[in-house]
Design a protein around this motif. Sequence first.
Motif, PDB file in Angstrom:
ATOM      1  N   LEU A   1      -1.006  15.777 -13.049  1.00  0.00           N
ATOM      2  CA  LEU A   1      -2.043  16.784 -12.895  1.00  0.00           C
ATOM      3  C   LEU A   1      -1.460  18.188 -12.873  1.00  0.00           C
ATOM      4  CD1 LEU A   1      -4.525  15.282 -10.298  1.00  0.00           C
ATOM      5  CD2 LEU A   1      -4.995  15.867 -12.643  1.00  0.00           C
TER       6      LEU A   1
ATOM      7  N   TYR B   1      -3.973   4.291 -13.012  1.00  0.00           N
ATOM      8  CA  TYR B   1      -3.837   5.659 -12.486  1.00  0.00           C
ATOM      9  C   TYR B   1      -3.174   6.548 -13.538  1.00  0.00           C
ATOM     10  CZ  TYR B   1      -2.275   9.473  -9.457  1.00  0.00           C
ATOM     11  OH  TYR B   1      -2.048  10.708  -8.918  1.00  0.00           O
TER      12      TYR B   1
ATOM     13  N   ILE C   1       0.869   4.336  -2.657  1.00  0.00           N
ATOM     14  CA  ILE C   1       0.740   5.749  -2.308  1.00  0.00           C
ATOM     15  C   ILE C   1       1.952   6.536  -2.797  1.00  0.00           C
ATOM     16  CG2 ILE C   1       0.552   7.373  -0.374  1.00  0.00           C
ATOM     17  CD1 ILE C   1      -1.951   5.579  -1.112  1.00  0.00           C
TER      18      ILE C   1
ATOM     19  N   PHE D   1      -7.201   9.840  -5.074  1.00  0.00           N
ATOM     20  CA  PHE D   1      -7.135   9.205  -6.386  1.00  0.00           C
ATOM     21  C   PHE D   1      -7.945  10.019  -7.394  1.00  0.00           C
ATOM     22  CE2 PHE D   1      -6.769   4.753  -4.306  1.00  0.00           C
ATOM     23  CZ  PHE D   1      -5.413   4.935  -4.143  1.00  0.00           C
TER      24      PHE D   1
ATOM     25  N   MET E   1      -8.213   2.146   4.850  1.00  0.00           N
ATOM     26  CA  MET E   1      -7.098   2.850   4.199  1.00  0.00           C
ATOM     27  C   MET E   1      -7.436   3.185   2.753  1.00  0.00           C
ATOM     28  SD  MET E   1      -3.779   0.860   5.674  1.00  0.00           S
ATOM     29  CE  MET E   1      -2.558   1.787   4.792  1.00  0.00           C
ATOM     30  N   PHE E   2      -8.013   2.214   2.057  1.00  0.00           N
ATOM     31  CA  PHE E   2      -8.358   2.472   0.658  1.00  0.00           C
ATOM     32  C   PHE E   2      -9.424   3.561   0.555  1.00  0.00           C
ATOM     33  CE2 PHE E   2      -6.749   0.382  -3.075  1.00  0.00           C
ATOM     34  CZ  PHE E   2      -5.827  -0.496  -2.552  1.00  0.00           C
TER      35      PHE E   2
ATOM     36  N   PHE F   1      -9.191  14.707  -8.896  1.00  0.00           N
ATOM     37  CA  PHE F   1      -9.174  13.955  -7.652  1.00  0.00           C
ATOM     38  C   PHE F   1     -10.591  13.821  -7.100  1.00  0.00           C
ATOM     39  CE2 PHE F   1      -4.785  15.846  -7.316  1.00  0.00           C
ATOM     40  CZ  PHE F   1      -4.144  14.669  -7.643  1.00  0.00           C
TER      41      PHE F   1
ATOM     42  N   PHE G   1      -7.630   6.837   1.194  1.00  0.00           N
ATOM     43  CA  PHE G   1      -6.750   7.282   0.120  1.00  0.00           C
ATOM     44  C   PHE G   1      -7.492   7.509  -1.190  1.00  0.00           C
ATOM     45  CE2 PHE G   1      -3.387   5.551   2.906  1.00  0.00           C
ATOM     46  CZ  PHE G   1      -2.629   6.692   3.008  1.00  0.00           C
TER      47      PHE G   1
ATOM     48  N   PHE H   1       0.824  -1.196   0.000  1.00  0.00           N
ATOM     49  CA  PHE H   1       0.000   0.000   0.000  1.00  0.00           C
ATOM     50  C   PHE H   1       0.866   1.255   0.000  1.00  0.00           C
ATOM     51  CE2 PHE H   1      -3.358   2.870   1.127  1.00  0.00           C
ATOM     52  CZ  PHE H   1      -4.400   2.326   0.418  1.00  0.00           C
TER      53      PHE H   1
ATOM     54  N   MET I   1      -8.615  -2.818   8.157  1.00  0.00           N
ATOM     55  CA  MET I   1      -7.589  -1.837   7.845  1.00  0.00           C
ATOM     56  C   MET I   1      -7.567  -1.477   6.350  1.00  0.00           C
ATOM     57  SD  MET I   1      -3.530  -2.098   8.536  1.00  0.00           S
ATOM     58  CE  MET I   1      -3.321  -3.319   7.246  1.00  0.00           C
ATOM     59  N   MET I   2      -7.563  -2.503   5.510  1.00  0.00           N
ATOM     60  CA  MET I   2      -7.438  -2.239   4.073  1.00  0.00           C
ATOM     61  C   MET I   2      -8.605  -1.404   3.530  1.00  0.00           C
ATOM     62  SD  MET I   2      -4.550  -3.335   3.148  1.00  0.00           S
ATOM     63  CE  MET I   2      -4.531  -3.485   1.382  1.00  0.00           C
TER      64      MET I   2
END
Lengths: 462, 322
Positions: free
Chosen positions: A69, B118, A60, B223, B215-216, B163, B219, A56, B211-212
């Motif tokens: 961007l 991404y 990030i 994105f 966290m995702f 974003f 975050f 992870f 947790m995952m």
Amino acid sequence: MPNRSGYQDRIDTKIHASTLKTEYIPATRHAGTDAKTMPRSSHRSTRTVKLALTLFAVLIALTACVNDLNPGGGWSGIVESGDYLYFGSKDGRLVRVSSTTGTFDQSWSYPSAGADDLGEMYGTPAVSPDGVLYGSAFRCKGNSCTGEIYAADAISGQSAWASGTFKIETRLVGSVGLGESTLAVGTAAVNGNDEPPGYLLGLDLTPDAGMGISEQVSNREKWRLPLNGPVWGGIRVSNNIAYFGTLQHMLYAVDLSDKPEYANNPESRIIWQFHTGGAIAGTPHVTETNVYIGTFGNNVYSLDIAYRTQNPNTNTLNPSTEWSFDTGAWVWAEPVLDNGVLYVANMPGSVFALDANTGQMRWAKSATAGKEIVAQPLIFESNRGPALAVASGEKDITVIVIATGQIAGEFVTGGNGIKSSPVSYGDIIFAHTDTGQLRQYKPNTLALHNCIDVKGGGKTCK
Amino acid sequence: MEFIGILWDEMLMRPMINSLALLAHLLFNNFGLSIIVFTVFIRIVLIPLTVRQTRSMKKMQELQPRMKALQDKYKDKGPAEKRQLSSETMKLYKEAGVNPVGCLGPMIIQMPIWFGLYRAILRTMPPTPEGLANLSHAFYAWNPAILSVPINSKFLGVDLADFVQGAPLPWNYALPVLVGATMWLQQKMTTGNQQAMSPQQAQTNQIMLWMMPIMFGFFTFQFPAGLALYILFSNIVGIVIQYYVGGKQPIVLLGRAFLGSAEERAKALADKPSAPAAQALVDDDSTEEKDEDGQSTDVHRKNRRRGNRGGSGGSRRRSRRR
């Protein structure tokens, strides 16, 4: 079907299991178990969590590293006024070098040193006969952008507008157009609104210098014309008519004059519009009679201004006076006209010499330098006669003899890309690189004459 | 490094950019639909891996009692015995043909896709002139989508290149929540029987389970909305696949997560003065037979109807007990 007592047993079992679980963890901790004596499964559990966290973190880190961007500082072109060449630096300031000696003037910048910079400067400044430099810049946080339009006195470096820069919440990418009394500025969507996706702004050019406070212009914006798409290319003005294109394929001809009938209906300023087959990111090349424009539909168009004015809503070409030519790839760079021949460079680096009247191809050549041709080619006098300097966004500038279409060599840029048009003053060719260098070449030998790292405060570079 | 860059571009970025742009071109210049179709395609390609991982996890669950027994056997022993435990554990895994970290397989496989996507989203809808200039390199000559540039980046009022935190209400909050919730549900469906695990394993699973997604979800704010859309639909497709492969009903699991199991609800009600209501609830719930996983026999019956042997492990164990 289980009875209540059986069911209760199962509940007890579950409670017992959960009790065991909650007891076990503190017991392990209290026993002072260190990493060496932890059970193997615990090691595995820790490893699994660590692995997940690492993956992870990599995700990030990668997302933070990429900077797509954010603009890269712009690629402002160069304009001459007096004995100086002016251009937007990668630091977001208008700076100047001597056109005769090529030395960087560290004492002059707009905004002045210490003041906030303007942001990304893509367009080439426009200079008025009274020595005022006009241009635009913008800065973004994500997709939220603030644009600034400036008017800077070429001698003093002070703002010609008492109110300072004109600010608007949008991207200002292309060069501004200087009309008789109006500064034309193309925008993207304003204030984050989807509609309209772009505007042409008409700003009052009247300078405030020497005026009393009551005579100063309180509102620079004269009018705002909605467009079908964002404007990323530059604006060319001829006979007080602005010619420009949008990313949504439309080429516009807009009257910049201050006729009363335009007051309540800005859209009536549109003299004609032409829907091309692709996005327009470049600047049109305008003569007294024709407009030449390259598009992402792979074509370059020659449009007859007189015919368009008489037939403002016609979207088919007039075969007797207009033509289009398929270059096979996107055309971003502004075409250049010389002696009845139009020179067009497409993005991958193919250069075409076309008859300006008919669109017939005279020759085609692939530039030997890198691809990504965004800048208008420069016609200059080389030791083999008139030549074309085709700057690449990747590296180097290809030199092509225009009479034959033969490659004459390259201006080597040290691996730096160039997306703004090179210019020729005196016997020097100046090129502003994407890395903030101003490279100066001898046209006869193609050798580097001088190099100034503008971003580095004017230090000499190689 | 340059070679890796070329490999990255040619193997991942260009195919992705061209696929996304072509799909958008075919789907009415709608980039949102393009991402959704692309996601479904990627998940379909990954189905063999997902199936193998699901089966591997089921085997892992079946091994848990033996693992626990091994750990008990070597509890409070010296380093030599610990090594022996490690050796026997690995032997156990080998015999069963499972990979102890296999549960992370699809996630690891998907990581390059996430990174690539991404970049691909931002490169396909470049917000900067540099990005637009770069895009010209990425297109294949045959791709008709090159003429559709710039691709419309709006989908349901959201700019997919921007974003998530910059998206209009309610999407700026809804997308992270949806991403987190669907990820949680997908993880929950793949998490095994906690009681058969060692406390550490169960604890790890609990941490991963919460947790995952958190966290995702967090975050996701950072994105591009297009990537959030990909993760969201990837999770949804994953849940559907898991439903058919693993046989756990997402609705049942959701119900358990928010309302508690039938036993917990019964206990909570029993603690209250209105005990008859609890009795009624227990009587009502107990009509549905449960196995040791807490899964209803309805689910197993459904699985059996589908001929999915993997999903009926609990039933087989119950039969053995009988």
